[in-house]
Design a protein around this motif. Structure first.
Motif, PDB file in Angstrom:
ATOM      1  N   LEU A 159     -10.962 -29.111 166.557  1.00 32.83           N
ATOM      2  CA  LEU A 159     -11.754 -27.738 166.726  1.00 32.83           C
ATOM      3  C   LEU A 159     -11.528 -27.270 168.158  1.00 32.83           C
ATOM      4  O   LEU A 159     -11.444 -27.823 169.074  1.00 32.83           O
ATOM      5  CB  LEU A 159     -13.051 -27.844 166.300  1.00 32.83           C
ATOM      6  CG  LEU A 159     -13.281 -28.571 164.790  1.00 32.83           C
ATOM      7  CD1 LEU A 159     -13.464 -29.987 164.777  1.00 32.83           C
ATOM      8  CD2 LEU A 159     -14.516 -27.821 164.198  1.00 32.83           C
ATOM      9  N   ALA A 160     -11.632 -26.133 168.191  1.00 36.29           N
ATOM     10  CA  ALA A 160     -11.333 -25.328 169.588  1.00 36.29           C
ATOM     11  C   ALA A 160     -12.735 -24.969 170.194  1.00 36.29           C
ATOM     12  O   ALA A 160     -13.214 -23.883 169.725  1.00 36.29           O
ATOM     13  CB  ALA A 160     -10.393 -24.154 169.424  1.00 36.29           C
ATOM     14  N   PRO A 161     -13.166 -25.741 171.201  1.00 32.75           N
ATOM     15  CA  PRO A 161     -14.478 -25.078 171.925  1.00 32.75           C
ATOM     16  C   PRO A 161     -14.491 -23.757 172.237  1.00 32.75           C
ATOM     17  O   PRO A 161     -15.475 -22.924 171.995  1.00 32.75           O
ATOM     18  CB  PRO A 161     -14.726 -26.031 173.116  1.00 32.75           C
ATOM     19  CG  PRO A 161     -13.934 -27.346 172.622  1.00 32.75           C
ATOM     20  CD  PRO A 161     -12.602 -26.829 171.772  1.00 32.75           C
ATOM     21  N   LYS A 162     -13.347 -23.208 172.779  1.00 32.00           N
ATOM     22  CA  LYS A 162     -13.335 -21.883 173.395  1.00 32.00           C
ATOM     23  C   LYS A 162     -13.340 -20.720 172.515  1.00 32.00           C
ATOM     24  O   LYS A 162     -13.335 -19.608 172.434  1.00 32.00           O
ATOM     25  CB  LYS A 162     -12.266 -21.635 174.412  1.00 32.00           C
ATOM     26  CG  LYS A 162     -12.308 -22.497 175.604  1.00 32.00           C
ATOM     27  CD  LYS A 162     -11.184 -22.322 176.869  1.00 32.00           C
ATOM     28  CE  LYS A 162     -11.610 -23.039 178.007  1.00 32.00           C
ATOM     29  NZ  LYS A 162     -10.308 -23.044 178.871  1.00 32.00           N
ATOM     30  N   LEU A 163     -12.852 -21.184 171.123  1.00 34.98           N
ATOM     31  CA  LEU A 163     -13.036 -20.424 169.972  1.00 34.98           C
ATOM     32  C   LEU A 163     -14.163 -20.637 169.025  1.00 34.98           C
ATOM     33  O   LEU A 163     -13.889 -20.340 167.770  1.00 34.98           O
ATOM     34  CB  LEU A 163     -11.674 -20.552 169.135  1.00 34.98           C
ATOM     35  CG  LEU A 163     -10.316 -20.127 170.227  1.00 34.98           C
ATOM     36  CD1 LEU A 163      -9.193 -20.385 169.180  1.00 34.98           C
ATOM     37  CD2 LEU A 163     -10.451 -18.801 170.758  1.00 34.98           C
ATOM     38  N   GLY A 164     -15.263 -20.876 169.614  1.00 37.54           N
ATOM     39  CA  GLY A 164     -16.410 -21.049 168.855  1.00 37.54           C
ATOM     40  C   GLY A 164     -16.136 -22.108 167.867  1.00 37.54           C
ATOM     41  O   GLY A 164     -16.817 -22.411 166.801  1.00 37.54           O
TER      42      GLY A 164
END
Length: 231
Positions: free
Chosen positions: A198-203
């Motif tokens: 999962l991408a932290p910078k993409l929510g």
């Protein structure tokens, strides 16, 4: 043309928080075999009220599987997911199946049978979609290990246990994306492995999910396109 250009908008163009509505498309494969596609979608339908949906259209040789899952839910204090209604529908090879669950007053109601499912009332129950949104919120809050009790589309209660195991720069069809990697923790006798990125910078958008059983890959879904739709 305008629609295709909207996908993969730079993260700076929108405020990509966990609850920012989005649509994401995935390529699903098994080794070198293309199985089809999947889509995830978060939509806001009212104040603190959302629908979170999953769609898949998969096939292998003469076998086909088309699924739609939607959870209608509310968010309390921007951090707690409360599912209200869950709908599951599956069509394709074999028997078609559908399930509708309602969550109210600590009970989970089997709508088709018009009766409650026998589960404990003092537990926060999720469905197979709403727990995934709670997981994203928990990751954003800094949690490294999470457990969720849920009732699945077969109307059976389950406990899902996840743990953050790494940080990785992942290259998928949508590009290179910084991710956190999670693994579903199962008992020692299980030969199944499920991994999430999962991408932290993409929510905490899901970038990839991979499953294997007995050392052989079952499915690998990788992000192809995404767009955020802030209100």
């Amino acid at each position: 043309m305008a629609s295709s250009l909207a996908f993969n908008a730079p993260a700076k163009a929108v405020e990509t928080q966990v609850l920012t509505p989005f649509t994401a498309k995935y390529k699903v494969s098994k080794g070198r075999l293309n199985l089809g596609s999947a889509k995830r979608q978060l939509s806001q339908i009212g104040e603190n009220r959302f629908t979170f949906s999953y769609f898949s259209d998969l096939s292998l040789l003469i076998l086909s599987d088309h699924r739609r899952e939607t959870s209608e839910l509310i968010i309390e204090q921007n951090q707690k997911v409360k599912p209200l209604r869950y709908l599951f529908k599956r069509e394709g090879t074999g028997s078609d199946k559908s399930t509708t669950l309602e969550f109210t007053n600590g009970q989970v109601l089997d709508v088709e049978a018009d009766r409650p499912i026998d589960v404990a009332k003092d537990i926060q129950w999720y469905d197979e979609v709403s727990y995934q949104l709670q997981l994203k919120l928990d990751l954003a809050a800094g949690k490294q290990e999470m457990q969720y009790y849920l009732v699945n589309h077969k109307k059976r209660d389950k406990l899902y246990h996840f743990k953050v195991v790494a940080e990785e720069l992942l290259e998928v069809p949508a590009g290179k994306i910084e991710t956190v990697k999670l693994q579903r923790i199962r008992d020692d006798s299980s030969d199944r492995v499920t991994e999430f990125w999962l991408a932290p910078k993409l929510g905490y958008l899901l970038v990839r999910i991979r499953q294997e059983r007995g050392g052989s890959e079952v499915a690998d879904a990788q992000l192809e396109q995404y767009v955020f739709n802030p209100l």
